[in-house]
Design a protein around this motif. Structure first.
Motif, mmCIF file in Angstrom:
data_model
loop_
_atom_site.group_PDB
_atom_site.id
_atom_site.type_symbol
_atom_site.label_atom_id
_atom_site.label_comp_id
_atom_site.label_asym_id
_atom_site.label_seq_id
_atom_site.Cartn_x
_atom_site.Cartn_y
_atom_site.Cartn_z
ATOM 1 N N GLU A 222 28.722 -27.582 -36.470
ATOM 2 C CA GLU A 222 30.032 -28.090 -36.300
ATOM 3 C C GLU A 222 31.000 -27.028 -35.792
ATOM 4 O O GLU A 222 32.209 -27.199 -35.129
ATOM 5 N N GLN A 223 31.097 -26.035 -36.310
ATOM 6 C CA GLN A 223 32.016 -24.742 -35.830
ATOM 7 C C GLN A 223 31.605 -23.668 -34.810
ATOM 8 O O GLN A 223 32.501 -23.366 -34.209
ATOM 9 N N LYS A 224 30.431 -23.671 -34.673
ATOM 10 C CA LYS A 224 29.870 -22.524 -33.848
ATOM 11 C C LYS A 224 28.695 -22.945 -33.015
ATOM 12 O O LYS A 224 27.856 -23.872 -33.245
ATOM 13 N N ILE A 225 28.546 -21.967 -31.757
ATOM 14 C CA ILE A 225 27.283 -22.013 -31.167
ATOM 15 C C ILE A 225 26.839 -20.548 -30.955
ATOM 16 O O ILE A 225 27.344 -19.626 -30.865
ATOM 17 N N HIS A 226 25.399 -20.486 -31.412
ATOM 18 C CA HIS A 226 24.680 -19.292 -31.115
ATOM 19 C C HIS A 226 24.017 -19.324 -29.673
ATOM 20 O O HIS A 226 23.118 -20.323 -29.455
ATOM 21 N N ILE A 227 24.033 -18.269 -29.155
ATOM 22 C CA ILE A 227 23.715 -18.242 -27.626
ATOM 23 C C ILE A 227 22.962 -17.072 -27.290
ATOM 24 O O ILE A 227 23.188 -16.105 -27.605
ATOM 25 N N ASN A 228 21.631 -17.153 -27.007
ATOM 26 C CA ASN A 228 20.761 -15.813 -26.403
ATOM 27 C C ASN A 228 20.429 -16.074 -24.808
ATOM 28 O O ASN A 228 19.950 -17.268 -24.623
ATOM 29 N N ALA A 229 21.014 -15.222 -23.974
ATOM 30 C CA ALA A 229 20.633 -15.600 -22.696
ATOM 31 C C ALA A 229 20.113 -14.130 -22.332
ATOM 32 O O ALA A 229 20.392 -13.237 -22.460
ATOM 33 N N VAL A 230 19.363 -14.448 -20.865
ATOM 34 C CA VAL A 230 18.748 -13.365 -20.324
ATOM 35 C C VAL A 230 19.238 -13.088 -19.026
ATOM 36 O O VAL A 230 19.079 -14.240 -18.010
ATOM 37 N N ILE A 231 19.703 -12.222 -18.547
ATOM 38 C CA ILE A 231 20.007 -11.774 -16.915
ATOM 39 C C ILE A 231 18.863 -11.254 -16.392
ATOM 40 O O ILE A 231 18.212 -10.077 -16.871
ATOM 41 N N TYR A 232 18.153 -11.902 -15.513
ATOM 42 C CA TYR A 232 17.205 -11.552 -14.550
ATOM 43 C C TYR A 232 17.534 -10.732 -13.651
ATOM 44 O O TYR A 232 18.461 -11.223 -12.789
ATOM 45 N N VAL A 233 16.923 -9.497 -13.440
ATOM 46 C CA VAL A 233 17.474 -8.687 -11.986
ATOM 47 C C VAL A 233 16.071 -8.626 -11.140
ATOM 48 O O VAL A 233 14.822 -8.675 -11.687
ATOM 49 N N HIS A 268 33.565 -21.571 -31.859
ATOM 50 C CA HIS A 268 33.085 -20.286 -31.916
ATOM 51 C C HIS A 268 31.993 -19.803 -31.290
ATOM 52 O O HIS A 268 31.094 -20.701 -31.530
ATOM 53 N N ILE A 269 31.867 -18.473 -30.561
ATOM 54 C CA ILE A 269 30.467 -18.523 -29.882
ATOM 55 C C ILE A 269 29.937 -17.147 -30.243
ATOM 56 O O ILE A 269 30.544 -16.196 -30.287
ATOM 57 N N PHE A 270 28.678 -16.937 -30.670
ATOM 58 C CA PHE A 270 28.064 -15.740 -30.775
ATOM 59 C C PHE A 270 27.145 -15.746 -29.828
ATOM 60 O O PHE A 270 26.026 -16.342 -29.608
ATOM 61 N N LEU A 271 27.255 -14.652 -28.939
ATOM 62 C CA LEU A 271 26.542 -14.391 -27.724
ATOM 63 C C LEU A 271 25.726 -13.191 -27.591
ATOM 64 O O LEU A 271 26.500 -12.172 -27.885
ATOM 65 N N GLU A 272 24.418 -13.393 -27.321
ATOM 66 C CA GLU A 272 23.678 -12.065 -27.204
ATOM 67 C C GLU A 272 22.974 -12.320 -26.087
ATOM 68 O O GLU A 272 22.514 -13.256 -25.528
ATOM 69 N N ILE A 273 23.219 -11.073 -25.052
ATOM 70 C CA ILE A 273 22.724 -11.166 -23.602
ATOM 71 C C ILE A 273 21.718 -10.131 -23.498
ATOM 72 O O ILE A 273 21.980 -8.822 -23.923
#
Length: 296
Positions: A222-233, A268-273
């Motif tokens: 309801e309040q937040k989104i947890h996101i894990n993302a990977v940047i590929y090079v 609210h966003i919790f973002l790990e890259i």
């Protein structure tokens, strides 16, 4: 529904003429990445405008270019697919572009039998109307069957006239999508595009074009989104540049992406890259397929 209109309005043109800015103006939402760098759009992205009487399905496409590697081949295929399923085609150019650039693609547009509206963008850059008249004349010679409309997508000039004309040209049809739907893309797609936008803004030279972003975790409550993302090079050296000294560069990208994502999702966003190397992914058909570069 009686007299309901619906149709596919596809936006094509060369890189950096303002297609994504125009798409965002027409849809009224930030659907497409719009930066000052060429080749920003890599996919075909739909934005849907709904009223009780009509549904316009806009499609933003990558800029037309001569491909140098498989990723660009896929991008060109997205652009060419937009010529085959449109009810109305919007061909975007601007006041500085050579009209005869990419004549192969233009020749395909010349043969189209559906309505084509040629949009001369960035007219705010012109000093006088005489210049505009000359540009319009050249385009009228190249695309004699097209309607020509001068616009400034950045300044919202001409958008209302264009929408009204599209409404007139749309065929009668029931809606293709739910009336509350804004796009055909899932939330994860916009997360990866927003992170990629920040990379385009904050890194130079080849780095932004060697990057792909994959969202591995998207968990929402309801309040937040947890996101894990990977940047590929493609190279270890590029990984070092993306992360930066003591992680400063990556932290900047993460912070700016999080701010934009919070506005986009209104949560609210919790973002790990994370950053990983996937050697030569732009030239690998298998990897391109995994990353979603398959035109429908």
């Amino acid at each position: 529904m009686n007299n309901h209109k619906a149709g596919f309005v596809n936006i094509v043109g060369n890189p950096n003429v303002g297609k994504s800015t125009l798409m965002n103006q027409l849809v009224g939402e930030r659907i497409s990445i719009a930066t000052f760098k060429a080749q920003t759009t890599r996919h075909r992205i739909m934005g849907i405008v709904n009223t009780p009487e009509m549904q316009i399905v806009f499609s933003d496409t990558p800029g037309v270019l001569k491909p140098n590697y498989k990723l660009q081949e896929s991008m060109l295929a997205f652009s060419e697919s937009a010529l085959t399923d449109a009810d109305i085609l919007l061909y975007v150019t601007d006041v500085v572009e050579n009209p005869e650039k990419n004549m192969d693609f233009l020749e395909k547009v010349q043969k189209m039998t559906i309505p084509v509206i040629l949009l001369v963008n960035k007219i705010d850059m012109l000093k006088d109307q005489q210049q505009l008249a000359g540009i319009v004349d050249r385009w009228h010679t190249l695309l004699p069957n097209a309607e020509i409309l001068p616009i400034s997508a950045k300044n919202k000039f001409g958008a209302d006239i264009l929408l009204h004309r599209i409404e007139q040209l749309l065929p009668e049809s029931p809606a293709f999508f739910d009336k509350d739907q804004l796009t055909d893309k899932p939330a994860r797609f916009f997360v990866s595009e927003i992170i990629r936008e920040k990379i385009l803004l904050y890194y130079d030279k080849e780095i932004p074009y060697s990057v792909e972003v994959v969202v591995e975790r998207f968990k929402e409550d309801e309040q937040k989104i947890h996101i894990n993302a990977v940047i590929y090079v493609e190279r270890e050296s590029q990984k070092g540049i993306i992360i930066g000294h003591q992680g400063v560069a990556l932290k900047k990208v993460s912070t700016e992406a999080r701010k934009t994502l919070e506005k986009f999702f209104d949560k609210h966003i919790f973002l790990e890259i994370f950053v990983k190397v996937d050697k030569d992914w732009r030239s690998s058909e298998r990897e391109l397929g995994n990353f979603g570069y398959r035109p429908e």
